[in-house]
Design a protein around this motif. Structure first.
Motif, short mmCIF file in Angstrom:
data_model
loop_
_atom_site.label_atom_id
_atom_site.label_comp_id
_atom_site.label_asym_id
_atom_site.label_seq_id
_atom_site.Cartn_x
_atom_site.Cartn_y
_atom_site.Cartn_z
N ARG A 293 0.84 -1.22 0.00
CA ARG A 293 0.00 0.00 0.00
C ARG A 293 0.86 1.25 0.00
O ARG A 293 1.83 1.37 0.75
N THR A 294 0.46 2.20 -0.84
CA THR A 294 1.07 3.53 -0.92
C THR A 294 -0.01 4.57 -0.71
O THR A 294 -1.09 4.48 -1.32
N VAL A 295 0.25 5.58 0.12
CA VAL A 295 -0.74 6.62 0.40
C VAL A 295 -0.09 7.99 0.20
O VAL A 295 1.13 8.15 0.32
N VAL A 296 -0.95 8.97 -0.11
CA VAL A 296 -0.51 10.36 -0.23
C VAL A 296 -1.69 11.25 0.12
O VAL A 296 -2.82 11.01 -0.30
N LYS A 297 -1.44 12.28 0.94
CA LYS A 297 -2.48 13.22 1.33
C LYS A 297 -2.48 14.39 0.35
O LYS A 297 -1.45 15.03 0.13
N THR A 298 -3.67 14.68 -0.23
CA THR A 298 -3.79 15.71 -1.26
C THR A 298 -4.92 16.66 -0.91
O THR A 298 -5.67 16.45 0.04
N THR A 299 -5.05 17.72 -1.70
CA THR A 299 -6.22 18.57 -1.58
C THR A 299 -7.43 17.85 -2.15
O THR A 299 -7.31 16.88 -2.90
N ALA A 300 -8.60 18.33 -1.79
CA ALA A 300 -9.83 17.68 -2.24
C ALA A 300 -9.97 17.76 -3.76
O ALA A 300 -10.43 16.81 -4.41
N ASP A 301 -9.58 18.89 -4.34
CA ASP A 301 -9.74 19.06 -5.78
C ASP A 301 -8.70 18.29 -6.58
O ASP A 301 -8.94 17.90 -7.72
N GLY A 302 -7.52 18.09 -5.99
CA GLY A 302 -6.45 17.46 -6.76
C GLY A 302 -6.28 15.98 -6.53
O GLY A 302 -5.32 15.39 -7.04
N GLN A 303 -7.19 15.36 -5.77
CA GLN A 303 -6.99 13.95 -5.43
C GLN A 303 -7.02 13.04 -6.65
O GLN A 303 -6.27 12.07 -6.74
N PHE A 304 -7.89 13.32 -7.60
CA PHE A 304 -8.05 12.41 -8.74
C PHE A 304 -6.86 12.48 -9.69
O PHE A 304 -6.38 11.45 -10.18
N SER A 305 -6.37 13.68 -9.96
CA SER A 305 -5.21 13.80 -10.85
C SER A 305 -3.97 13.19 -10.19
O SER A 305 -3.17 12.51 -10.86
N VAL A 306 -3.80 13.42 -8.89
CA VAL A 306 -2.65 12.84 -8.20
C VAL A 306 -2.76 11.31 -8.16
O VAL A 306 -1.77 10.59 -8.35
N ALA A 307 -3.95 10.79 -7.93
CA ALA A 307 -4.14 9.33 -7.87
C ALA A 307 -3.82 8.68 -9.21
O ALA A 307 -3.15 7.63 -9.26
N ARG A 308 -4.28 9.28 -10.29
CA ARG A 308 -3.99 8.69 -11.61
C ARG A 308 -2.50 8.70 -11.92
O ARG A 308 -1.95 7.72 -12.42
N GLU A 309 -1.86 9.82 -11.62
CA GLU A 309 -0.42 9.90 -11.91
C GLU A 309 0.37 8.97 -11.00
O GLU A 309 1.36 8.35 -11.44
N LEU A 310 -0.04 8.83 -9.75
CA LEU A 310 0.66 7.93 -8.84
C LEU A 310 0.54 6.48 -9.29
O LEU A 310 1.53 5.73 -9.28
N ARG A 311 -0.64 6.06 -9.70
CA ARG A 311 -0.81 4.69 -10.20
C ARG A 311 0.05 4.45 -11.43
O ARG A 311 0.66 3.38 -11.57
N ARG A 312 0.09 5.43 -12.33
CA ARG A 312 0.89 5.25 -13.55
C ARG A 312 2.37 5.10 -13.24
O ARG A 312 3.04 4.20 -13.76
N ARG A 313 2.89 5.93 -12.36
CA ARG A 313 4.33 5.87 -12.07
C ARG A 313 4.68 4.62 -11.28
O ARG A 313 5.76 4.03 -11.51
N LEU A 314 3.82 4.20 -10.37
CA LEU A 314 4.10 2.97 -9.63
C LEU A 314 4.09 1.76 -10.55
O LEU A 314 4.96 0.87 -10.45
#
Length: 350
Positions: A293-314
């Motif tokens: 499991r990998t977690v990251v705390k983001t702003t409410a508006d940016g959670q989806f863009s950060v999640a997609r990019e994190l999945r791609r890089r992992l």
């Protein structure tokens, strides 16, 4: 003796009685003043209804209009200052919904705050108008000598009957008012209201409008909303679970940490990240291997863009390190070990 001396002398005529106002009227200062100025009995006796009553009615109406204008002006100023993100006011939420690390001062001026302030201001203006003119109406009826006791009793009975007949409407209005005051959600928020989940498009005192992911527009009565899950307030936690099969957990964790750290230094995503990503380690073990499991705390508006990019890089990091190929090989040929020889201390398959 002359004839003139014999003729009867006419008696002097008695003066006609002068009509005066009644003693009760003359006891009043206004009646006495009007009588002295005009010498008119009817005007003096009716001076209270001709002069005082209209003047009282005009004063009551003017005071009601002035009070209404003053209250509405205060409410409009309060709404206008509340819509400005840089000015703290009593209608603003008790806590800011966006972390200060994610948003610069004065940058976030949400539409939700403007609509919330305008809705509350509209309610306050309506209530103040009804209260002020209600009091003025009772004062006017009293000036016309109406008995207010039966009227108030009838109004109370009618209010109780209306309350029983419109319980759902009253429930919706009260729930909508408290929802706006507490700032539970607003326009643009991604919410979960039970049956309806989506983006809030409009907020009213009686109905909330939500559009779901399929484009369906839901009209939800505020009194029927039991719980609210708001995905747009404050921060969000992105959670990514990746299966690594039976590959070495230390090797996979090191690869994932390097890939996750690259997210925090990306200039396009820095504004959306509240805290740096963190690889927690093995989350669960299944028959197909382990899950990290990998977690990251983001702003409410940016959670989806950060999640997609994190999945791609992992995913790319696992593929570039060769772990993905070993996972696939282990699934096709279960007897083939997926760990490297240096880690296990054994040779490959023969």
């Amino acid at each position: 003796m002359t004839v003139s001396s014999l003729s009867p002398t006419p008696a002097p005529s008695s003066p006609e009685p002068v009509e005066t106002p009644s003693p009760e009227c003359l006891d009043e200062a206004l009646c006495k003043i009007v009588w002295n100025w005009t010498d008119s009995v009817w005007f003096a006796e009716g001076s209270f209804w001709i002069l005082v009553k209209p003047l009282r009615i005009i004063v009551i109406l003017l005071l009601a209009l002035a009070a209404r204008w003053l209250v509405h002006r205060t409410i409009r100023r309060l709404v206008r200052t509340t819509s400005d993100a840089g000015v703290p006011t009593m209608l603003r939420p008790l806590r800011e919904r966006i972390p200060t690390a994610a948003t610069e001062s004065g940058e976030f001026v949400p539409e939700r705050r403007r609509q919330r302030a305008e809705a509350i201001g509209s309610v306050l203006r309506s209530l103040s108008t009804a209260f002020i003119f209600g009091i003025a109406l009772l004062m006017l009826l009293k000036e016309f000598s109406f008995d207010l006791a039966p009227l108030l009793a009838s109004a109370g009975i009618a209010g109780v009957a209306l309350g029983f007949g419109a319980q759902s409407l009253v429930k919706d209005l009260i729930a909508g008012l408290f929802m706006l005051i507490e700032d539970q959600y607003g326009v643009g928020d991604n919410v979960d209201l039970g049956e309806a989940t989506g983006v809030v498009e409009a907020v009213g005192l009686r109905v909330t409008t939500v559009r779901d992911a399929r484009g369906v527009l839901w009209y939800i009565r505020n009194g029927e909303i039991i719980r609210v899950g708001n995905k747009s307030q404050g921060w969000a936690l992105v959670v990514v679970d990746l299966p690594i099969g039976f590959a070495g957990t230390e090797e996979a964790t090191a690869v994932l940490r390097t890939a996750a750290a690259s997210i925090a230094v990306d200039p396009e995503l820095t504004q959306s990240i509240v805290e740096p990503p963190e690889v927690l380690g093995v989350e669960q073990v299944t028959v197909e291997g382990t899950v990290i499991r990998t977690v990251v705390k983001t702003t409410a508006d940016g959670q989806f863009s950060v999640a997609r990019e994190l999945r791609r890089r992992l995913a790319e990091a696992l593929e570039n390190s060769g772990i993905t190929a070993r996972i696939a090989a282990g699934r096709l040929y279960p007897g083939i070990p997926t760990r490297s020889a240096s880690e296990t201390g054994q040779g490959g398959a023969t």
